[in-house]
Design a protein around this motif. Structure first.
Motif, PDB file in Angstrom:
ATOM      1  N   LYS A 156       7.042  -4.746   6.053  1.00 44.71           N
ATOM      2  CA  LYS A 156       6.548  -4.701   7.422  1.00 44.71           C
ATOM      3  C   LYS A 156       6.209  -3.297   7.888  1.00 44.71           C
ATOM      4  O   LYS A 156       5.437  -3.124   8.836  1.00 44.71           O
ATOM      5  CB  LYS A 156       7.568  -5.330   8.372  1.00 44.71           C
ATOM      6  N   ASN A 157       6.780  -2.286   7.259  1.00 44.59           N
ATOM      7  CA  ASN A 157       6.522  -0.909   7.683  1.00 44.59           C
ATOM      8  C   ASN A 157       5.647  -0.142   6.697  1.00 44.59           C
ATOM      9  O   ASN A 157       5.635   1.085   6.691  1.00 44.59           O
ATOM     10  CB  ASN A 157       7.839  -0.158   7.896  1.00 44.59           C
ATOM     11  N   ILE A 158       4.909  -0.845   5.841  1.00 47.05           N
ATOM     12  CA  ILE A 158       3.948  -0.248   4.912  1.00 47.05           C
ATOM     13  C   ILE A 158       2.596  -0.919   5.143  1.00 47.05           C
ATOM     14  O   ILE A 158       2.520  -2.136   5.301  1.00 47.05           O
ATOM     15  CB  ILE A 158       4.367  -0.441   3.433  1.00 47.05           C
ATOM     16  N   VAL A 159       1.506  -0.112   5.197  1.00 43.33           N
ATOM     17  CA  VAL A 159       0.189  -0.702   5.403  1.00 43.33           C
ATOM     18  C   VAL A 159      -0.128  -1.686   4.281  1.00 43.33           C
ATOM     19  O   VAL A 159       0.265  -1.484   3.132  1.00 43.33           O
ATOM     20  CB  VAL A 159      -0.909   0.383   5.468  1.00 43.33           C
ATOM     21  N   ASN A 187      12.371   4.034   2.891  1.00 46.77           N
ATOM     22  CA  ASN A 187      13.545   3.533   2.177  1.00 46.77           C
ATOM     23  C   ASN A 187      13.142   2.405   1.234  1.00 46.77           C
ATOM     24  O   ASN A 187      13.627   2.314   0.112  1.00 46.77           O
ATOM     25  CB  ASN A 187      14.604   3.046   3.174  1.00 46.77           C
ATOM     26  N   PHE A 188      12.221   1.541   1.692  1.00 46.41           N
ATOM     27  CA  PHE A 188      11.753   0.456   0.836  1.00 46.41           C
ATOM     28  C   PHE A 188      11.061   1.010  -0.408  1.00 46.41           C
ATOM     29  O   PHE A 188      11.282   0.532  -1.518  1.00 46.41           O
ATOM     30  CB  PHE A 188      10.799  -0.448   1.619  1.00 46.41           C
ATOM     31  N   LEU A 246       1.205   5.337  11.011  1.00 45.63           N
ATOM     32  CA  LEU A 246       0.294   4.674  11.924  1.00 45.63           C
ATOM     33  C   LEU A 246       0.982   3.497  12.606  1.00 45.63           C
ATOM     34  O   LEU A 246       2.072   3.073  12.212  1.00 45.63           O
ATOM     35  CB  LEU A 246      -0.942   4.193  11.161  1.00 45.63           C
ATOM     36  N   LEU A 247       0.329   2.959  13.648  1.00 47.32           N
ATOM     37  CA  LEU A 247       0.860   1.809  14.374  1.00 47.32           C
ATOM     38  C   LEU A 247      -0.127   0.662  14.300  1.00 47.32           C
ATOM     39  O   LEU A 247      -1.323   0.856  14.448  1.00 47.32           O
ATOM     40  CB  LEU A 247       1.123   2.172  15.843  1.00 47.32           C
ATOM     41  N   MET A 250       3.912  -1.466  15.647  1.00 45.01           N
ATOM     42  CA  MET A 250       4.969  -1.286  14.652  1.00 45.01           C
ATOM     43  C   MET A 250       4.550  -0.177  13.694  1.00 45.01           C
ATOM     44  O   MET A 250       3.389  -0.101  13.292  1.00 45.01           O
ATOM     45  CB  MET A 250       5.213  -2.582  13.878  1.00 45.01           C
ATOM     46  N   ALA A 251       5.477   0.698  13.352  1.00 46.47           N
ATOM     47  CA  ALA A 251       5.172   1.828  12.475  1.00 46.47           C
ATOM     48  C   ALA A 251       4.796   1.345  11.083  1.00 46.47           C
ATOM     49  O   ALA A 251       5.429   0.461  10.525  1.00 46.47           O
ATOM     50  CB  ALA A 251       6.370   2.769  12.391  1.00 46.47           C
ATOM     51  N   LYS A 252       3.741   1.956  10.529  1.00 45.65           N
ATOM     52  CA  LYS A 252       3.270   1.645   9.186  1.00 45.65           C
ATOM     53  C   LYS A 252       3.064   2.954   8.424  1.00 45.65           C
ATOM     54  O   LYS A 252       2.289   3.812   8.835  1.00 45.65           O
ATOM     55  CB  LYS A 252       1.940   0.887   9.232  1.00 45.65           C
TER      56      LYS A 252
END
Length: 716
Positions: A455-458, A497-498, A518-519, A524-526
């Motif tokens: 969820k936090n990676i483009v 961390n992922f 980015l958001l 949400m942060a990406k």
């Protein structure tokens, strides 16, 4: 600060610029000064040189030896073939004075702008020597180039003679076109604590080939004492000025064309304005004087095959063979003169050449459009689904790559906001003009993104291969935030961390910075931009051959050893935490020396238990001391000079999660009026604003997104 400007003899220069014709040197002109040969267009005396730009004086120096001097600098030698001149350049020093207890700096500025001289980008490197130093080189008066080099060591046993890789010695290249530079030292790095072992640091732009690092340079002044505080530097020179091209010069409308020899030619200067003269192929000598280029007798070295006869001609030669044999120039042989053999050999050679050309075309096609092969492999092995977009689709999606659609720029390309079929918002990454390294980076980023689902990676949506430079299409990300920076930092830490802990194999990002967080449409942060990323090597001794990343975020340990690890990402993330905490840029090259590095300023403030000078005034009273203290302590751990002492991204994410709870629960907020102990003995409360705004931040559509009602800040 000492300042060298090639401005002596201004009246002579002005008169030389309006000279009606090229000066022809007299046979009586002095052509030797000491052990240096002075060849025209250079000369000793006005009537012996092409113009005042090349006028050299022969002067007696302190050692009672005659030496050539050009505008105040000593000339070591002149090359007509390479159009270079070697001179002695002054060394900048940064030394601790044990008597005064202060660091004493003696920087050097060299200005040759307005003259036909440029520092050679091929032969020179910016060289820094010391055990705790960071020096900067800037060309603020020309190309705008700015860079730095860091050199550290603990003791003499860390050093190796001949090694200049960051341990006691550091070198970096310069760009073309530099005619000016100045040197400065970062005040956050000094020798005040190690002066008994290493009192001085040095920085100089010098000839790389003439330098061989010695461990004695650290604990003695031998490096600076050599050549009386100077080192050789190579400068490229040319004829004319910025408006003088070969096409203009060869017309000789002003009678000043410098290529006087009949067998000479005009060449474009490879480094800066003006032109060069060279003897034509098959000739050698001095192209700047009449009759200076003479024929080379190639037959002296007999270039013909065994049994062949060499015939010298003006500017060339030819070979013949004895009766019954014929000379073949392609392979330089005397072969049997049989027509069938020649025909078969010609056909066979033609087939080999065509096959090689076909293979080259196939290889080029693979590099430029061959992402298809990689995609087929990804589909078959991974079972991945993605879209291959046409060039027309992405042109329409970005309104022909309109400037208003740009949402990010970096070293690896430009990112545009776009809408593809189905009204799907996407971010389209268009790579810059691509070279071999960038092609690998494009494939690396595509391969990495295809394997990640977090969820936090483009997320990779697809790509386009119909163009010369391929493009990536990702789910849309906006450089804008309406939520707190603490939450964004927490989510970014979860994404990293992922990559470090759950991707198989683990992935090192390699260029962690605020511009790459980015958001999406839900803010949400990406984590984005994996052009500099690499799969974590199983062999811990694997090194990166080229240091990549962004100044201000680079891990000093990575710069020294060229070994990229997960802890390199941790250091860069620590700089992001400083931006959140202070609202300042990570590196300010236009400010005072002692305030240029945000991380250096922060670590000094932490050491002195006084964060007040670097915290914005309006943060005070809005956040608890415990929250600010926790963020500062976490950032300090991330910025530890030794990677082994830094926390993991999981530990960082967990700590940020804990700190977020402090800002969410009002009962942990401290009463400012009741606070009796200043934060780290320096400030009682803190609040902050990043590049402040008071109403909101405009989106690409012109709307202002609301900010957090508890704060008065927004994210860049």
């Amino acid at each position: 600060m000492r300042f060298l400007h090639l401005g002596v003899g201004l009246l002579l220069l002005l008169s030389a610029q309006h000279a009606p014709a090229v000066v022809i040197p007299s046979p009586e002109c002095q052509t030797q000064c000491g052990d240096v040969e002075i060849q025209y267009p250079f000369g000793i005396g006005d009537s012996c040189s092409l113009s005042a730009y090349y006028n050299i004086s022969c002067e007696v120096q302190e050692d009672n030896v005659y030496k050539p001097i050009l505008y105040g600098v000593e000339v070591l030698n002149i090359s007509l073939i390479h159009s270079t001149i070697r001179v002695l350049n002054h060394i900048s020093t940064y030394c601790y004075n044990s008597s005064s207890g202060a660091m004493e700096t003696n920087p050097w500025t060299f200005n040759a702008n307005g003259f036909p001289y440029r520092f050679s980008d091929v032969h020179n490197k910016f060289t820094v020597i010391g055990c705790n130093t960071l020096a900067y080189i800037m060309d603020s008066d020309g190309t705008g180039y700015q860079s730095g080099c860091v050199s550290t060591c603990n003791n003499k046993s860390d050093l190796v003679d001949g090694s200049c890789s960051g341990m006691g010695c550091c070198q970096t290249a310069i760009p073309k076109g530099m005619g000016y530079y100045d040197v400065s030292f970062d005040g956050g790095f000094n020798t005040s604590n190690i002066w008994r072992f290493s009192r001085c640091s040095y920085a100089v732009l010098m000839e790389a080939e003439a330098f061989n690092f010695s461990t004695t340079y650290i604990n003695t002044t031998k490096f600076n004492d050599t050549n009386i505080g100077r080192a050789p530097v190579v400068m490229d020179w040319a004829i004319g000025n910025v408006t003088t091209s070969c096409e203009v010069a060869e017309r000789n409308e002003t009678g000043t064309y410098a290529c006087l020899s009949r067998n000479s030619e005009c060449l474009v200067s490879p480094n800066g304005p003006g032109y060069l003269c060279n003897c034509s192929k098959g000739y050698e000598g001095n192209p700047y004087v009449l009759g200076g280029c003479h024929d080379v007798d190639e037959c002296k070295n007999n270039p013909c095959p065994s049994g062949g006869i060499c015939h010298n001609t003006p500017g060339d030669y030819w070979c013949s063979c004895r009766a019954g044999r014929k000379f073949t120039s392609q392979n330089n042989t005397c072969s049997i003169d049989t027509g069938l053999v020649i025909v078969i050999s010609a056909l066979f050679g033609y087939m080999i050449i065509q096959k090689r050309k076909l293979n080259q075309v196939k290889q080029e096609y693979f590099r430029e459009h061959g992402g298809m092969i990689l995609f087929e492999r990804m589909r078959s092995e991974k079972g991945l689904a993605f879209t291959v977009f046409s060039e027309a689709e992405l042109t329409q999606a970005t309104n022909n790559y309109d400037k208003s659609r740009i949402i990010g720029k970096g070293g690896h390309g430009t990112v545009y906001k776009g809408i593809v079929k189905g009204n799907t918002p996407v971010a389209i990454k268009r790579c810059a003009l691509i070279d071999e390294r960038q092609k690998k980076e494009f494939g690396q980023e595509m391969l990495i993104l295809s394997q990640i689902n977090h969820k936090n990676i483009v997320k990779l949506v697809g790509c386009c291969l119909e163009v010369e430079v391929p493009m990536l299409v990702k789910n849309q990300a906006l450089e804008i935030s309406f939520s707190t920076l603490l939450r964004i930092a927490h989510e970014a830490a979860e994404g990293l961390n992922f990559l470090h802990s759950y991707a198989s194999p683990p992935i090192i990002h390699g260029d962690v910075k605020t511009a790459n967080i980015l958001l999406d449409e839900n803010y949400m942060a990406k984590v984005s931009d994996f052009g500099a990323s690499m799969l974590a090597p199983s062999d811990k001794e694997q090194y990166v051959t080229m240091v990549q990343g962004t100044c201000g975020y680079l891990d000093p340990e990575y710069m020294q050893a060229c070994q990229l690890t997960e802890k390199s990402d941790v250091y860069s993330f620590g700089v992001i935490l400083l931006e959140v905490l202070t609202g300042q840029e990570p590196l300010k090259l236009d400010g005072p020396e002692t305030q240029r590095s945000l991380s250096s300023n922060f670590l000094i403030a932490m050491k002195e238990n006084n964060l007040d000078p670097i915290l914005p005034s309006h943060i005070k009273g809005q956040e608890s001391n415990e929250l600010i203290r926790g963020l500062a302590q976490l950032a300090k751990q991330c910025l530890d000079m030794s990677g082994i002492n830094r926390p993991s991204m999981k530990e960082i994410a967990d700590e940020l999660g804990r700190l977020r709870k402090l800002s969410l629960h009002p009962w942990v907020q401290l009463d400012v009026e009741m606070e009796t102990q200043n934060l780290l003995d320096g400030a009682s409360t803190a609040s902050f604003q990043i590049e402040g705004a008071t109403t909101g931040y405009p989106t690409q559509d012109g709307e202002n997104l609301p900010m957090n009602p508890r704060s008065s800040y927004y994210a860049r």
